[in-house]
Structures are given as C-alpha cells and as structure tokens.
Write a protein that holds these residues in place. Structure first.
Motif, mmCIF file in Angstrom:
data_model
loop_
_atom_site.group_PDB
_atom_site.id
_atom_site.type_symbol
_atom_site.label_atom_id
_atom_site.label_comp_id
_atom_site.label_asym_id
_atom_site.label_seq_id
_atom_site.Cartn_x
_atom_site.Cartn_y
_atom_site.Cartn_z
ATOM 1 N N VAL A 1 55.100 148.376 108.528
ATOM 2 C CA VAL A 1 54.670 149.211 107.069
ATOM 3 C C VAL A 1 54.138 147.886 105.986
ATOM 4 O O VAL A 1 53.375 148.256 105.136
ATOM 5 C CB VAL A 1 55.902 149.865 106.321
ATOM 6 C CG1 VAL A 1 55.767 150.367 105.019
ATOM 7 C CG2 VAL A 1 56.495 150.742 107.473
ATOM 8 N N ALA A 2 54.650 146.937 106.257
ATOM 9 C CA ALA A 2 54.165 145.805 105.449
ATOM 10 C C ALA A 2 52.939 145.475 105.916
ATOM 11 O O ALA A 2 52.190 144.440 105.237
ATOM 12 C CB ALA A 2 55.292 144.250 105.633
ATOM 13 N N GLY A 3 52.255 145.534 106.871
ATOM 14 C CA GLY A 3 50.916 145.599 107.363
ATOM 15 C C GLY A 3 50.996 144.420 108.484
ATOM 16 O O GLY A 3 52.049 143.980 108.750
ATOM 17 N N ASN B 1 63.916 153.384 111.355
ATOM 18 C CA ASN B 1 64.623 152.198 110.505
ATOM 19 C C ASN B 1 63.739 151.887 109.375
ATOM 20 O O ASN B 1 63.919 151.162 108.605
ATOM 21 C CB ASN B 1 64.606 151.165 111.335
ATOM 22 C CG ASN B 1 63.677 150.686 111.978
ATOM 23 O OD1 ASN B 1 62.197 151.142 111.847
ATOM 24 N ND2 ASN B 1 63.315 149.711 113.036
ATOM 25 N N GLY B 2 62.514 152.738 109.132
ATOM 26 C CA GLY B 2 61.701 152.576 108.096
ATOM 27 C C GLY B 2 60.734 151.298 107.984
ATOM 28 O O GLY B 2 60.301 150.991 106.956
ATOM 29 N N ARG B 3 60.803 150.676 109.177
ATOM 30 C CA ARG B 3 59.934 149.277 109.310
ATOM 31 C C ARG B 3 58.494 149.365 110.032
ATOM 32 O O ARG B 3 57.910 148.366 109.476
ATOM 33 C CB ARG B 3 60.814 148.365 110.034
ATOM 34 C CG ARG B 3 62.005 148.113 109.502
ATOM 35 C CD ARG B 3 62.954 146.986 110.749
ATOM 36 N NE ARG B 3 64.066 146.713 110.093
ATOM 37 C CZ ARG B 3 65.329 146.271 110.622
ATOM 38 N NH1 ARG B 3 65.052 145.811 111.788
ATOM 39 N NH2 ARG B 3 66.516 146.096 110.211
ATOM 40 N N GLU B 4 58.264 150.441 110.539
ATOM 41 C CA GLU B 4 57.013 150.477 111.066
ATOM 42 C C GLU B 4 56.498 152.114 111.158
ATOM 43 O O GLU B 4 57.328 152.873 111.078
ATOM 44 C CB GLU B 4 56.748 149.940 112.374
ATOM 45 C CG GLU B 4 57.805 150.241 113.563
ATOM 46 C CD GLU B 4 57.397 149.424 114.759
ATOM 47 O OE1 GLU B 4 56.570 148.837 114.810
ATOM 48 O OE2 GLU B 4 58.547 149.776 115.659
ATOM 49 N N ILE B 5 55.276 152.101 111.556
ATOM 50 C CA ILE B 5 54.663 153.647 111.636
ATOM 51 C C ILE B 5 54.016 153.692 112.876
ATOM 52 O O ILE B 5 53.127 152.560 113.486
ATOM 53 C CB ILE B 5 53.673 153.759 110.410
ATOM 54 C CG1 ILE B 5 54.469 153.814 109.299
ATOM 55 C CG2 ILE B 5 52.955 154.904 110.908
ATOM 56 C CD1 ILE B 5 53.642 153.983 107.954
ATOM 57 N N ALA B 6 54.294 154.495 113.879
ATOM 58 C CA ALA B 6 53.254 154.565 114.830
ATOM 59 C C ALA B 6 52.335 155.710 114.698
ATOM 60 O O ALA B 6 52.488 156.686 113.738
ATOM 61 C CB ALA B 6 54.343 155.486 116.101
ATOM 62 N N PHE B 7 51.213 155.494 115.247
ATOM 63 C CA PHE B 7 49.992 156.600 115.294
ATOM 64 C C PHE B 7 49.207 156.554 116.511
ATOM 65 O O PHE B 7 49.434 155.680 117.464
ATOM 66 C CB PHE B 7 49.390 155.854 114.116
ATOM 67 C CG PHE B 7 48.673 154.638 114.166
ATOM 68 C CD1 PHE B 7 47.415 154.416 114.611
ATOM 69 C CD2 PHE B 7 49.382 153.548 113.969
ATOM 70 C CE1 PHE B 7 46.875 153.335 114.655
ATOM 71 C CE2 PHE B 7 48.835 152.396 113.951
ATOM 72 C CZ PHE B 7 47.269 152.030 114.275
ATOM 73 N N ALA C 1 53.244 157.765 103.945
ATOM 74 C CA ALA C 1 51.950 157.186 104.546
ATOM 75 C C ALA C 1 51.135 158.515 105.093
ATOM 76 O O ALA C 1 51.818 159.670 105.307
ATOM 77 C CB ALA C 1 52.343 156.631 105.896
ATOM 78 N N TYR C 2 49.865 158.365 104.887
ATOM 79 C CA TYR C 2 48.922 159.618 105.294
ATOM 80 C C TYR C 2 47.702 159.092 105.558
ATOM 81 O O TYR C 2 47.064 157.979 105.471
ATOM 82 C CB TYR C 2 48.964 160.473 103.875
ATOM 83 C CG TYR C 2 48.315 159.490 102.805
ATOM 84 C CD1 TYR C 2 46.890 159.858 102.555
ATOM 85 C CD2 TYR C 2 49.543 159.338 101.695
ATOM 86 C CE1 TYR C 2 46.470 159.175 101.264
ATOM 87 C CE2 TYR C 2 48.894 158.536 100.841
ATOM 88 C CZ TYR C 2 47.400 158.566 100.504
ATOM 89 O OH TYR C 2 46.916 157.957 99.298
ATOM 90 N N LEU D 1 46.825 150.596 105.270
ATOM 91 C CA LEU D 1 47.480 150.034 106.338
ATOM 92 C C LEU D 1 46.718 149.942 107.702
ATOM 93 O O LEU D 1 46.819 148.746 108.208
ATOM 94 C CB LEU D 1 48.626 151.033 106.562
ATOM 95 C CG LEU D 1 49.596 150.655 107.445
ATOM 96 C CD1 LEU D 1 50.482 149.246 107.059
ATOM 97 C CD2 LEU D 1 50.815 151.702 107.870
ATOM 98 N N THR D 2 45.799 150.729 107.924
ATOM 99 C CA THR D 2 45.069 150.594 109.387
ATOM 100 C C THR D 2 43.383 150.870 108.878
ATOM 101 O O THR D 2 43.047 151.456 107.682
ATOM 102 C CB THR D 2 45.469 151.508 110.416
ATOM 103 O OG1 THR D 2 45.056 152.990 109.715
ATOM 104 C CG2 THR D 2 46.800 151.508 110.436
#
Length: 779
Positions: free
Chosen positions: A307-309, A285-291, A241-242, A268-269
């Motif tokens: 991560v799936a949206g 756990n690879g399921r979400e991204i904080a930002f 992700a970037y 994604l966002t």
C-alpha cells in the motif's frame, strides 16, 4: 374535528383510526381488532398510508406516491407494491377481501376504509373496537422472492363508497406528519438524523427546515472525468483503493489509493502498454493489495503491491481468456478464486497458497456446469459465500472447510458485487432492476431483503473492522442506435428516438419496420413500440411491466411479442403481446417448468421454447407444445442460457452458462443434433450479446482494448475477421441487441453519457435496518 386556525400549531392527535384499526403515528404501529399485539410498519409504508388518508376514497397513482414518499430518489415501482403489501398485512386484510386498500388496474390505489383522527381524550380512553377475525401473519414472513415478483395480487372488487374524511384537517395533518414525520424517519434511517419533538414543529424555521430536501446519506469521494470503479476498503475504513480509467479511454486502467474523503489520490500501479490492472483486493492486515494484471487473450498474472508503493510481486498465473474473481483468506495466507475454465481441472472454487504457490480445490459438490464467482469468507471465517451462474445468478454459501452448497437468494438477477457486514449477519449486494442498479440488504438468518434506496449504486465494499461502506455510482443514459452492417456504410451509429431516459433491450421485428424496447422515459419502466418508418407512432404498451434481463422476442410473422414481466395486477409470468391492438395475454406455462427467464417462438406457432431456472441454480431449455389446453413437455436441454431461432437454416442456436462458444440443435432439440458452431465466441460472460438475423448472419458485440463497443461476425465457416469498432468511448448494454437482414443493420442500446464515481458512507445508519428488521420479525 375542527380544522386548526394556525397550521404551525402543535399537533392535535398522534393516532388515526382507519376502519376498525388504530394507527399510532410516532410508533408506526397498527393495531387490528382481535390481534394479540400491534404490528410495526416501516417509515415508507406510513408515508404511503398518510398520502392515501389525505385522498381517502380517491385513486392515488403510483407516480404521486413515489413523488410524495420517495422524493429526490429513483426508486422502482416495487417499493410502492411492498409498502401496500405491508399495509394490507398490518390491517389483517386477506387478498380475497381488499376492503381497506383497493388496487385500481393501470391507475393506482384507493383507500376505502373510513378514516378519523382520534382526539386527545380518545387516546387515553380504552379502545372500543368490535372484535373480528384477522390474519395474524408476522411481517417477517412476507415474500423474499425476486424483486421482479414482489407484486400486489389484490383482486379489484366493488365496495360501497365510505363517508369522506374531513379534507382540510387531513391536508394539514398529512403535510405536517408526512414531511415532518416520514421525511425525518427516513433521514434517521439513512443519515442518523434526530427526531424533532412535536413541540419542535411549532416554529416556521423548523417547518422550513423539514421542507428542505434531505441530505443524501453518502458523499462522492471521486469526481474525475471517466471511470472510477472496483473499490476496496482498508480494514479500518480510512483508505480506499480503486481502478481508474480516464475519460474516452479504456486501456491502461491503474489502481489509485486515497483517504475516504475528497482528498487527492495517488497512483499505486501503472500497467505497461496493452495491459489492464483489475480486481484490487485489500489484504486482511491492511499492508498490501492483490490484483490481476491482464493482457486479454495473451497473459494474466496475479500480483500484489505494498500500500505504501514500491515493487510489485507476482503471486501466480491466471487464465488470460477469462477474468477471475478472488478474495483473501481470513489469515492472509492465500487467495480464494472463482471457478476455473472447464479445461482447468476440477470444477468449483479453489485456493492459492501464497507460500507454496499450490492450488487446492474446495470439495462442495460443484460440477462442470456450475460457474461460481466472487467468493468471500465471512468475518468469522466459518462460511464462504459466492455468486453462482453469473451474470444472471444468486448468492450461495458453503462451510469454509467444504460441504453442501446452500442457496441464499432466488432471483436469477444481474448481481453487481456484494460484501459482508462486519458482524457477518447481513450481506449488501448490488443488483440491476428496471435499467438501474441499486443496493440491497440481505439478512443471512431469515432471508429478508431490503432495498437500501441508493440509486445507481453497485460494487459495494465494506471495511472489515469499521462501519464504512464504499460503492460505485454510475448513471449512464442509454439510447437506441441503428448500426449498419454494410461494410460500405460509413455513416456511423444513428439514434432512433430522442429521450432523456434509459432506453434498452431493442428488439427489431423480422419485417424490419417494427421495434420494441424497454425504457423509463415516462418515469416508469415500461415496454415501448414504434413503426420505424413512422417515428411519431412511438407509444407505450399498457398493461405490462417487462423484466430487464432478456430481450423481448418477436414471432416469425412479426405480429406478436413474448415478454417476461408482470401485468397491471402484479402477476408475474410469460406474456404474449399484440402491439397492433395492445392486447396482452398471459401464457399458462406449467409451474413445474421452473423460474421463468426468457422464451422464443418456433416456426410452428403451437410450439415454444422456454428457458427457466432450476432449483440447483442452473438453467434449462424446454420445448413445449401448447396446442391443447394443457401444455405438453416435448424435450429439454440442461445448462442452456440463451436460445434463438435461425429461420434461414431451420435450427436453434444456443449458448451455455458454463461453456464458451455457440452451439446449435434442430427444432426438436434432438440430442444427436447438438454440435458446436463457434468454439470461441460468445464468451460465457457475454452470452446475451449476440444476435442472428433472418438470413442466418450471426453478430457478436464485445468490449476490446481501445473500443468499448466492437461488432464481430461469428459462426461456422467464418475466420473471425477483425472486429469493427462501433463506439470507442461509451459502453453498450450487456442485456442483448437485435439485427435485421432487411435493413442490414443491428439495433444496440449504447450509453450517451457515462462515467462512474466512488461513493462513501458510514455503516451505522445501515445497521439500524437490522434493528428494524428484528423488530418487524419479532412475532
């Protein structure tokens, strides 16, 4: 030894005698007389040796060494210095007796020892070398000082010329071994290429293959115009992700996700108008991204998205005036954040509990003057490492449960991101050196640092459970521009000197005519001078290699310049330069002052201001009287990050690393004269992007939504009028700029061509560095 008739014939020897030492080429080992065991050198050091061997008795320039041993890369001169230093140690030659490799000031190096390729029958026979006293110093103990200080210190002495080597044989030997040996070893380190045997060299096809430029060890997985930056890898290394900002646009950065190949990304966002998404961090756990979602100066939210949206959720609030950095806790139950603003309670790192929404400050002795940034937990959860005193700082660590802070590096460098290797034994970090950013490998156990040789790389991120590394590759080309401060001048920025290199750190003299700046336009990073009324006067100032952290500083009468850097012999220090005659003099600043960062003149030529780094990671401003042979310390101010003379009002203007705004004091640094000039500008993260002209006008460069380079007037009595957009689409250098009252202009380094992409590579090739370091460190 006779010259072989066929250049493709099998190798005649695998060993080389240099003076009293024997070099085993395949093993990269040097055995000195009287030593207990052979010393293994790096592939690059071997390459340097072979080039010197081919030219034994002749001076070989740094440029030739860089071209022969580091082809198709953009290394700094430090790599040559480190290779020479390692060779000298391997040959057991002390600094006072450089009878093997001689340093020729301003020219290069010369191999003085006699050289002979050993015949096959000599290889099997016992070595008959007269014993001699040698210095047994393991290579693991070589300096791990800042890159700026890793210089050769050898003294130039006169030594009788040694018998010449058989040039034809050496030329053939060097061509085969240097290209076929060093290039393949280097490729093995970087890309996992296999060694070919000596018999494999016996075909024209094999030789042609070795002469081909090696494949780079990484691939660029993004190529869209604009900027792709702030990568974060999924724990298994399969996704990245970037952030993405289109070309000529800075607002509305979005988070994209794609597989770690050149596949199409998905958005994604999509932040609302006026907001920026930043700092994406993949959960354990690879399921979400904080930002972070920020509206600069207005609002800041800590967010998370699957991560799936799907719908985004708010985790907490953050300071809209600053951009904090953070990482997940190992169990994913919280986020650890960088230091809060001074007014936000206890200093230091803090943890947000995602279940309760409560903040917890870590107890490790942090003070209000400590700005701790980019914290990350070690893979085993035992340690937290962070950068202290950004943007010029070092790596520190503390126990995860709190405790005393330990300093890991001592560089006061512009660190551009970092991450742990999966085993927790090393750290990969980005650092700006000589106008370029590069990746470095730090061994946590012994503090050794290695340049990974990846040019223009920063912001490394490593997968938690996979041998995968992603990073940002940015290759801007900077030029020096004159920007009028006259409101009626609509001519726009004017470039001063054409160049395909990187021109930075422009410092205009008080007379408004002279300017010095740093540049790699000649192939080497150096200091340049010009009379702006005579553009053809532009030339390099010999004998000094400047640091790239701060601007050079002119004296009030425009005759001398203060520069932090190294001379031709590699001696690091504070230098006074007379551009008119090219004289370079090292000033004997007391070592007790600390690590030199920058300096400034005062109206009294006997007095100097010097900013140094302290052992606790902070910075200190010191006033010295250098009128006598012995410098006298007159006054100090702690925490000062930059100081400039304002001759119009007889004052010194200051910024602090841990405080927002601008301050002033009198010329004696009297404590009762210290007061705030501006409470808002500069920000603590941009404390070098301001200047003061001879008439006391203070200018500030900032980056705003819709404009990469904005110019603002600041100071007492000013109402902070709307900033003027200087360059909407290209960034400026953050190391500083200068202004001239005579010319009613500022001089700024701005990018001509810019952009950033995401690079990706396998980590096993880098892991071999650890194995090699362990071999070198084994006594």
């Amino acid at each position: 030894m006779s010259k072989p008739t066929d250049p493709l014939a099998p190798l005649l020897s695998e060993r080389l005698q240099v003076g009293d030492c024997v070099v085993d080429i395949p093993l990269r080992e040097v055995r000195a007389p009287g030593s207990r065991r052979a010393v293994r050198i790096t592939p690059k050091s071997l390459g340097v040796l072979l080039v010197l061997v081919e030219n034994a008795g002749k001076v070989v320039s740094r440029d030739i060494l860089l071209a022969e041993v580091w082809p198709n890369t953009l290394p700094t001169n430090d790599v040559v210095t480190q290779a020479i230093t390692q060779l000298r140690k391997a040959f057991a030659v002390g600094r006072d007796h450089p009878n093997y490799i001689e340093t020729i000031a301003k020219s290069g190096y010369r191999l003085l020892a006699p050289v002979e390729w050993l015949a096959a029958e000599m290889i099997e026979a016992p070595l008959r070398i007269a014993p001699a006293k040698v210095a047994e110093e393991p290579l693991a103990r070589q300096e791990t000082a800042p890159t700026s200080q890793l210089r050769a210190d050898a003294t130039v002495v006169t030594v009788p010329k040694q018998p010449p080597v058989q040039k034809q044989a050496l030329r053939w030997k060097q061509r085969v071994l240097l290209v076929g040996g060093v290039a393949l070893i280097a490729a093995l380190v970087w890309a996992g290429w296999r060694w070919q045997s000596a018999e494999g060299l016996g075909s024209a096809a094999a030789i042609k293959q070795q002469l081909t430029a090696p494949t780079r060890p990484y691939q660029l997985i993004t190529s869209a115009p604009g900027f792709e930056f702030s990568p974060t890898l999924s724990p298994d290394g399969s996704l990245v992700a970037y952030l993405s900002s289109p070309a000529e646009e800075i607002v509305g950065s979005s988070i994209l996700v794609q597989a770690t190949n050149q596949s199409q990304p998905r958005e994604l966002t999509r932040p609302p108008t006026g907001a920026w998404d930043s700092n994406p961090e993949w959960s354990p756990n690879g399921r979400e991204i904080a930002f972070l979602r920020r509206v600069p100066g207005e609002d800041c939210r800590i967010m998370a998205v699957s991560v799936a949206g799907g719908d985004e959720r708010v985790l907490g609030d953050c300071d809209p005036g600053n951009r904090p950095s953070f990482d997940w806790t190992p169990d994913g139950s919280g986020l650890i954040f960088s230091s809060a603003a001074r007014s936000a309670g206890s200093p230091g790192l803090r943890v947000l509990d995602l279940k309760t929404g409560r903040w917890r400050h870590l107890q490790y002795g942090a003070t209000e003057d400590d700005v701790d940034f980019a914290p990350r937990y070690s893979p085993d959860g035992r340690w937290i490492v962070f950068i202290r005193s950004t943007p010029l700082g070092d790596l520190w660590r503390i126990p995860a449960g709190g405790g005393g802070a330990e300093r890991l590096t001592r560089q006061y460098a512009e660190l551009r991101g970092w991450d742990w290797t999966p085993d927790g034994r090393a750290i990969v970090y980005g650092r700006r050196v000589d106008g370029h950013t590069r990746l470095y490998w730090l061994s946590v156990a012994n503090g050794q640092i290695r340049d990974l040789g990846i040019e223009d790389a920063q912001a490394p991120t490593i997968a938690d459970r996979a041998n995968a590394l992603a990073f940002v590759q940015r290759k801007p080309h900077f030029g020096i521009y004159r920007v009028s401060t006259d409101a009626g001048d609509l001519s726009g920025p004017q470039r001063l000197f054409a160049s395909s290199g990187r021109d930075t750190l422009p410092s205009v003299a008080p007379d408004g005519r002279q300017i010095v700046f740093t540049s790699d336009r000649s192939g080497e990073f150096a200091l340049w001078w010009a009379d702006m009324e005579r553009p053809t006067s532009l030339h390099v100032i010999e004998g000094i290699r400047p640091e790239s952290r701060y601007l050079p500083v002119w004296s009030p009468e425009s005759r001398r310049v203060l520069v932090i850097g190294s001379d031709a012999a590699g001696n690091f220090g504070l230098y006074e330069i007379n551009p008119a005659n090219g004289q370079v003099v090292r000033l004997q600043v007391p070592q007790s002052a600390g690590d030199l960062l920058t300096a400034a003149y005062l109206p009294d030529p006997k007095r100097l201001l010097v900013i140094t780094g302290s052992s606790d990671g902070g910075q200190r401003l010191t006033l010295f009287d250098r009128g006598d042979d012995k410098w006298r310390l007159l006054a100090t101010l702690e925490g000062v990050s930059l100081a400039k003379l304002d001759p119009s009002q007889g004052r010194i203007l200051l910024t602090y690393a841990a405080r927002e705004g601008l301050w002033q004091t009198d010329l004696a640094l009297s404590p009762d004269s210290l007061r705030r000039v501006d409470g808002t500008y500069p920000s603590s993260q941009r404390y070098r992007t301001w200047s003061v002209s001879e008439d006391g006008h203070i200018e500030y460069l900032e980056q705003l939504a819709g404009c990469f380079v904005s110019l603002r007037h600041i100071g007492v009595g000013r109402s902070h009028p709307a900033p003027r957009c200087v360059q909407p689409a290209h960034l400026s250098s953050v190391n500083g700029f200068s202004s001239s009252a005579r010319n009613r202009a500022v001089y700024v380094a701005m990018a001509q061509d810019d952009g950033a992409d995401i690079g990706f590579m396998s980590l096993p090739s880098l892991m071999e560095l650890r194995s090699e370091e362990e071999q070198l460190a084994d006594p």
